[in-house]
Write an enzyme that holds these catalytic residues in place. Structure first.
Site, PDB file in Angstrom:
ATOM      1  N   THR A 147       1.898   7.019   0.379  1.00 46.74           N
ATOM      2  CA  THR A 147       0.939   5.938   0.147  1.00 46.74           C
ATOM      3  C   THR A 147       0.680   5.752  -1.347  1.00 46.74           C
ATOM      4  O   THR A 147       0.873   6.688  -2.126  1.00 46.74           O
ATOM      5  CB  THR A 147      -0.402   6.267   0.855  1.00 46.74           C
ATOM      6  OG1 THR A 147      -1.294   5.176   0.726  1.00 46.74           O
ATOM      7  CG2 THR A 147      -1.075   7.503   0.288  1.00 46.74           C
ATOM      8  N   SER A 156       0.812  -1.225   0.000  1.00 48.61           N
ATOM      9  CA  SER A 156       0.000   0.000   0.000  1.00 48.61           C
ATOM     10  C   SER A 156       0.844   1.273   0.000  1.00 48.61           C
ATOM     11  O   SER A 156       0.309   2.359   0.182  1.00 48.61           O
ATOM     12  CB  SER A 156      -0.920  -0.007   1.223  1.00 48.61           C
ATOM     13  OG  SER A 156      -0.154  -0.204   2.400  1.00 48.61           O
ATOM     14  N   ARG A 196      -7.577   9.843  -8.467  1.00 46.15           N
ATOM     15  CA  ARG A 196      -8.126   9.986  -7.112  1.00 46.15           C
ATOM     16  C   ARG A 196      -6.994  10.333  -6.127  1.00 46.15           C
ATOM     17  O   ARG A 196      -5.945   9.718  -6.131  1.00 46.15           O
ATOM     18  CB  ARG A 196      -8.807   8.681  -6.688  1.00 46.15           C
ATOM     19  CG  ARG A 196      -9.362   8.695  -5.266  1.00 46.15           C
ATOM     20  CD  ARG A 196      -8.369   8.156  -4.261  1.00 46.15           C
ATOM     21  NE  ARG A 196      -8.918   8.078  -2.908  1.00 46.15           N
ATOM     22  CZ  ARG A 196      -8.201   7.867  -1.816  1.00 46.15           C
ATOM     23  NH1 ARG A 196      -6.911   7.708  -1.901  1.00 46.15           N
ATOM     24  NH2 ARG A 196      -8.762   7.812  -0.639  1.00 46.15           N
ATOM     25  N   THR A 200      -1.436   3.827   4.883  1.00 48.22           N
ATOM     26  CA  THR A 200      -0.376   4.804   4.619  1.00 48.22           C
ATOM     27  C   THR A 200       0.693   4.670   5.678  1.00 48.22           C
ATOM     28  O   THR A 200       0.366   4.454   6.849  1.00 48.22           O
ATOM     29  CB  THR A 200      -0.996   6.222   4.710  1.00 48.22           C
ATOM     30  OG1 THR A 200      -1.982   6.318   3.696  1.00 48.22           O
ATOM     31  CG2 THR A 200       0.029   7.312   4.568  1.00 48.22           C
ATOM     32  N   THR A 211      -4.141   7.698   8.834  1.00 47.64           N
ATOM     33  CA  THR A 211      -4.214   6.619   7.862  1.00 47.64           C
ATOM     34  C   THR A 211      -5.634   6.055   7.904  1.00 47.64           C
ATOM     35  O   THR A 211      -6.303   6.119   8.941  1.00 47.64           O
ATOM     36  CB  THR A 211      -3.164   5.523   8.139  1.00 47.64           C
ATOM     37  OG1 THR A 211      -3.364   4.461   7.190  1.00 47.64           O
ATOM     38  CG2 THR A 211      -3.256   4.948   9.545  1.00 47.64           C
ATOM     39  N   GLY A 212      -6.073   5.541   6.766  1.00 51.09           N
ATOM     40  CA  GLY A 212      -7.440   5.047   6.676  1.00 51.09           C
ATOM     41  C   GLY A 212      -8.124   5.662   5.469  1.00 51.09           C
ATOM     42  O   GLY A 212      -7.460   6.198   4.582  1.00 51.09           O
TER      43      GLY A 212
HETATM   44  N1  ASP Z   1      -5.409   7.522   3.691  1.00 47.79           N
HETATM   45  C1  ASP Z   1      -5.048   6.784   2.502  1.00 47.79           C
HETATM   46  C2  ASP Z   1      -5.882   7.264   1.347  1.00 47.79           C
HETATM   47  O1  ASP Z   1      -7.062   7.498   1.519  1.00 47.79           O
HETATM   48  C3  ASP Z   1      -5.189   5.312   2.649  1.00 47.79           C
HETATM   49  C4  ASP Z   1      -4.820   4.729   4.001  1.00 47.79           C
HETATM   50  O2  ASP Z   1      -4.038   5.297   4.745  1.00 47.79           O
HETATM   51  O3  ASP Z   1      -5.321   3.646   4.339  1.00 47.79           O
HETATM   52  O4  ASP Z   1      -5.361   7.347   0.267  1.00 47.79           O
END
Ligand code: ASP
Length: 299
Positions: A177, A54, A187, A160, A210-211
């Site tokens: 990320t 990721s 995106r 991330t 993160t998320g």
């Molecule tokens: N925050 C990141 C995104 O939306 C993904 C992640 O950290 O899980 O691109």
């Protein structure tokens, strides 16, 4: 405690180890620059690791099979920041974010402009798909099983690396990320957005998220946590209150992972997540590294 590094997820260990190594081996006298370099090296180490699906090299691609990277960096002294988004074919994205901060009058470069900047900086274009990430993309394409929302997929489809560094009241934060797997081309999530995915102000603290970016961004989560620390909350309280606010304001957030780690200006550390049982981080106090999980829901 002289120096503190913290980073998100299981690969946070790779990040904090690289940051500690860089800090220890650095010949740089200026401690702010030394901290910046350590944080950047921590993030870059995860970008280079193909086992992390990721982030950076080997990150899962967009729905067209192209890896698009988002990365950003912020310094708490003068609120300097740099970012790249939708960057294709160059690595480490975090080095380019640093170059945007230090060598351009801008804060963010995206897509084609970011790629041209990379070429000007002497970067060689490279294939960021690995045999494993290519195989997973082909499998996804064959199955055509993508849920309407990518967010419903399990952790490997995003995550991330966010890296925080603290030394004598100075704060630096970085994140990088490949965003959500199978995302629409172009995106961009919260990660490279100052205030959403990351924020640092030496007068208050620093936070990195993160998320699911589509939620984190709408709550300006990193900035929200830093402002809570400015208002006098501990890092843990600031993270927890901010996540609780998200859950109260928009209960559907509970079905998504949104997580944050933070360091207050005095070195106090905290973390919180909407799905705490699935979140972990690593912290290095000087060179002592510890894995941190959240035991209480919402805390
Ligand atoms: N925050 C990141 C995104 O939306 C993904 C992640 O950290 O899980 O691109």
């Amino acid at each position: 405690m002289q120096v503190l590094f913290a980073a998100t997820w299981w690969f946070g260990r790779i990040a904090v180890e690289a940051a500690v190594r860089q800090w220890r081996e650095s010949q740089v006298d200026d401690s702010a620059l030394r901290l910046l370099e350590a944080v950047v090296e921590g993030a870059a180490a995860v970008e280079r690791d193909p086992s992390v699906l990721s982030v950076g090299y080997g990150g899962l691609p967009n729905r067209d099979g192209e890896v698009e990277l988002d990365a950003a960096l912020m310094e708490g002294a003068q609120l300097r920041a740099g970012a790249v988004a939708s960057l294709r074919g160059f690595l480490p994205a975090i080095y380019l974010a640093r170059a945007v901060m230090e060598q351009t009058p801008h804060l963010m470069l995206v897509g084609e402009g970011a790629a041209r900047f990379a070429l000007q900086q002497g970067y060689e274009p490279q294939q960021l798909l690995t045999p494993e990430s290519l195989r997973r993309w082909q499998e996804w394409r064959q199955q055509r099983s993508a849920p309407k929302e990518v967010s419903a997929e399990r952790a490997v489809s995003h995550d991330t690396v966010g890296v925080l560094g603290w030394h004598a009241g100075h704060l630096v934060v970085a994140c990088t990320t490949s965003g959500l797997a199978w995302k629409m081309p172009g995106r961009v999530g919260d990660s490279p957005i100052v205030g959403a995915g990351l924020y640092a102000d030496n007068e208050a603290g620093a936070a990195v998220c993160t998320g699911i970016g589509e939620y984190i961004w709408r709550f300006a989560l990193a900035s929200r946590v830093v402002e809570a620390m400015r208002a006098g909350y501990t890092a843990q309280q600031a993270c927890q209150r901010s996540v609780e606010f998200m859950l109260r304001r928009l209960p559907e957030v509970a079905e998504r992972q949104c997580a944050v780690i933070a360091i207050r200006a005095d070195g106090d550390f905290g973390l919180a997540a909407t799905q705490p049982e699935r979140f972990e981080a690593y912290i290095a106090r000087d060179s002592e590294i510890e894995r941190i999980t959240i035991h209480t829901p919402g805390s």
